[in-house]
Motif scaffolding. Structure first.
Motif, PDB file in Angstrom:
ATOM      1  N   THR A   1       1.046  -1.161  -0.057  1.00 32.20           N
ATOM      2  CA  THR A   1      -0.126  -0.067   0.034  1.00 32.20           C
ATOM      3  C   THR A   1       0.877   1.188  -0.067  1.00 32.20           C
ATOM      4  O   THR A   1       2.108   1.171   0.061  1.00 32.20           O
ATOM      5  N   TYR A   2       0.262   2.288  -0.202  1.00 28.62           N
ATOM      6  CA  TYR A   2       1.082   3.614  -0.136  1.00 28.62           C
ATOM      7  C   TYR A   2       1.983   3.858   1.048  1.00 28.62           C
ATOM      8  O   TYR A   2       2.958   4.171   1.280  1.00 28.62           O
ATOM      9  N   ASP A   3       1.282   3.208   2.429  1.00 25.88           N
ATOM     10  CA  ASP A   3       1.900   3.475   3.855  1.00 25.88           C
ATOM     11  C   ASP A   3       3.207   2.638   3.839  1.00 25.88           C
ATOM     12  O   ASP A   3       4.261   2.982   4.180  1.00 25.88           O
ATOM     13  N   THR A   4       3.039   1.429   3.425  1.00 27.63           N
ATOM     14  CA  THR A   4       4.324   0.545   3.454  1.00 27.63           C
ATOM     15  C   THR A   4       5.455   1.101   2.484  1.00 27.63           C
ATOM     16  O   THR A   4       6.632   1.071   2.871  1.00 27.63           O
ATOM     17  N   VAL A   5       4.951   1.430   1.303  1.00 29.28           N
ATOM     18  CA  VAL A   5       6.001   1.828   0.373  1.00 29.28           C
ATOM     19  C   VAL A   5       6.771   3.058   0.627  1.00 29.28           C
ATOM     20  O   VAL A   5       7.912   3.329   0.642  1.00 29.28           O
ATOM     21  N   ALA A   6       5.673   4.139   0.868  1.00 30.42           N
ATOM     22  CA  ALA A   6       6.200   5.310   1.393  1.00 30.42           C
ATOM     23  C   ALA A   6       7.023   5.396   2.431  1.00 30.42           C
ATOM     24  O   ALA A   6       8.136   6.012   2.731  1.00 30.42           O
TER      25      ALA A   6
END
Length: 630
Positions: free
Chosen positions: A230-235
């Motif tokens: 998700t955005y959170d894990t990648v970012a």
């Protein structure tokens, strides 16, 4: 009387097997080349050929033998040539060195320690270069191999290797952080990689060396991501790497591959470590879209400006837009049949053949510019060679209309292939290349449009695709400033009406990036000189308004030297060049990080853990010097 043969007394003769005598030469077989049978011939009076073979083909092993078995001095007696020399010769007086048993034991221990250190270093570098798992050190066959070629030296333990990897990684990170502290701006490239239920994020850092203006690159991470992408894990992972190297305020842009070349990413893992081999089903996500998703409430993450890979976007023009236009064209059937025959020829190139006649045909690849070069090589053959090639490879012959189509295909699309090669360059992939290259590409295609019979509509589709896909680049002010700070382009690529505005913007940036330079320039002049400057108005322009960085930009724009080295005469312009041209035009370096790892695509099969994979890959890619001591 038996003739002299120095091979029988050579200290490295056990590395060879005697075969026969041929006149004044001795023929031996190299034991280190096994299972390949490699026969070598050397003079019976000299072993220099055999020693050169060991140094050239088996340098690492030979160094081990030289370290463990010091070369003994020759004890040959002098060969007198006259009666007087024989009568007057006396044996040399030598001093016998008497050593105690304690001294002999100490020297032997020192020699063994040094030899063991060499063996340990060679093993460590072997594990790093070949990305081998630490468990290899525990295999009996590997232990026997090392002990045999090293003369009884021991193999380091798995625990020793793991400890050394950690120490080398810490040292590498500290050295890289110290190097990046002196770099004003950097660009990072990121990619996601998945295999057998595991996802990894890799990141590289790129900058331009202020001393020689050469591109430098280092690998920062190859880290495992657990859970859904998700955005959170990648970012969060990107933010973590940037913070680890103190790059938050230095990253000009984060370049990723996006669009139709989707990043392989799992929506969720296949249920844990024990289910990794159940399949490689995956869903595809655009990394650009992934990073554009708004974060969850409360998340505080640093993400630099995102820049799409320009080379990849242009490759979409060369594949999607071009193929769609060709399929809708009247020559669709000719295009389809011609490319099918070309593909058949390229596939036959990889098949073994008894025919030894060389033919210049590039093999099939999925990258469009390589495909273009393969077609270019094919149409460079004359008619007789093409017919002969198709017959030898048992492929349907290219018809006359297909050959004409392919020749015009190569001629019309040559500017597109050249532009892709420019953007994918390793050393000069500066952001300032973007606009001049794209504008030149459009101009070259317009020129081709008046000279082609088949491709006018195809060229219109390509031009429309370029305008649509690169609209953000054409309106990007930083891209314009990046081109203006490249001596190869300056403002020459702009229309006369646009040059004035960009020149003003460039002077404003120069004054902003170096605000103290103008004040220093003004203080160097006396009040009398300033009054005289205000009184006289001869010459071009008003010099009182062109001091410091602004005057330097003016002199730079009036110069005609096109080499990067000329920027050394313009310090303020050099700072602008480093600021705007640090961004890459291609994410190809991060792709090469995978290929650099060899078998990294399936780390589970090699037995590498996530931690050891990252340590070995980063140490290898960043060029850790070959160790010679512990």
């Amino acid at each position: 009387m038996e003739q002299r043969n120095v091979f029988n007394a050579w200290q490295y003769r056990h590395l060879f097997t005697f075969q026969s005598m041929r006149g004044k030469n001795v023929v031996v077989m190299c034991n280190l080349c096994m299972p390949k049978v490699n026969l070598l011939s050397s003079s019976r009076y000299s072993t220099s050929n055999l020693k050169k073979h060991l140094e050239r083909k088996h340098g690492g092993v030979f160094e081990l033998f030289k370290a463990t078995k010091p070369r003994k001095q020759d004890k040959s007696e002098p060969g007198p040539s006259t009666f007087d020399q024989i009568m007057n010769w006396e044996p040399p007086v030598t001093q016998v060195k008497v050593e105690t048993p304690e001294q002999l034991q100490f020297e032997q221990e020192v020699t063994n320690d040094e030899s063991q250190a060499v063996v340990d270093s060679l093993i460590f570098n072997f594990m790093m270069e070949s990305l081998q798992p630490p468990s290899l050190l525990e295999q009996p066959a590997f232990k026997k191999l090392i002990e045999g070629v090293s003369g009884g030296m021991m193999v380091m333990t798995k625990e020793t290797l793991v400890d050394r990897l950690q120490r080398e990684q810490i040292q590498m990170r500290e050295e890289l952080k110290a190097k990046l502290d002196d770099v004003p701006s950097v660009c990072t490239t990121v990619d996601l990689w998945t295999a057998r239920g595991k996802s990894y994020l890799t990141m590289m850092c790129h900058w331009v060396d202020p001393t020689d203006l050469q591109r430098k690159s280092m690998a920062l991470a190859c880290t495992r991501i657990r859970g859904p992408l998700t955005y959170d894990t990648v970012a969060a992972k990107i933010h973590e790497v940037h913070v680890a190297y103190s790059l938050e305020d230095k990253v000009q842009a984060l370049v990723t591959d996006s669009g139709s070349n989707f990043v392989h990413a799992f929506n969720e893992f296949l249920g844990g470590e024990n289910q990794e081999d159940e399949g490689e089903q995956c869903e595809f996500f655009s990394l650009n879209a992934l990073l554009s998703t708004p974060p969850q409430e409360g998340a505080v993450l640093f993400l630099p400006p995102h820049q799409q890979c320009i080379a990849h976007v242009l490759s979409l023009v060369a594949t999607e837009d071009l193929v769609e236009a060709l399929q809708q064209h009247t020559t669709c059937s000719v295009y389809t049949s011609a490319m099918a025959k070309c593909a058949a020829l390229w596939s036959k190139v990889h098949q073994p053949s008894e025919d030894k006649k060389p033919v210049k045909v590039t093999s099939w690849t999925t990258r469009w510019n390589f495909e273009y070069e393969a077609v270019e090589d094919l149409v460079s053959l004359n008619d007789v060679q093409l017919v002969e090639l198709c017959e030898r490879k048992n492929v349907a012959k290219l018809l006359l209309n297909e050959i004409c189509f392919l020749k015009e295909y190569v001629e019309v699309l040559k500017p597109l292939a050249m532009s892709l090669n420019i953007f994918q360059g390793e050393d000069r992939c500066f952001f300032g290349l973007a606009l001049p290259t794209l504008l030149t590409l459009k101009h070259r295609l317009m020129e081709k449009k008046t000279k082609t019979c088949i491709f006018p509509d195809i060229i219109d589709a390509l031009l429309a695709g370029i305008d649509r896909r690169f609209a953000p680049i054409f309106s990007n002010q930083n891209a314009k400033l990046a081109s203006a700070t490249m001596p190869q382009f300056r403002l020459w690529w702009l229309s006369p009406a646009e040059r004035g505005d960009l020149q003003t913007a460039l002077m404003g940036e120069a004054a902003h990036i170096d605000p103290d330079a103008e004040d220093a320039e003004d203080e160097s002049d006396s009040d009398d000189v300033k009054l005289e400057d205000e009184f006289f108005n001869f010459g071009p322009g008003d010099s009182s308004n062109q001091r410091g960085p602004k005057l330097e930009v003016q002199r730079y724009l009036e110069s005609t030297t096109k080499t990067l080295q000329c920027l050394q005469d313009y310090p303020s312009v050099t700072k602008l060049f480093l600021k705007f041209n640090t961004i890459l035009t291609s994410s190809a370096p991060i792709d090469r990080l995978f290929s650099h790892g060899g078998g990294v695509s399936t780390p589970q099969q090699s037995g590498l853990s996530d931690e050891h994979l990252e340590q070995l890959l980063l140490l290898r890619y960043n060029g850790l010097p070959i160790c010679t001591t512990v």
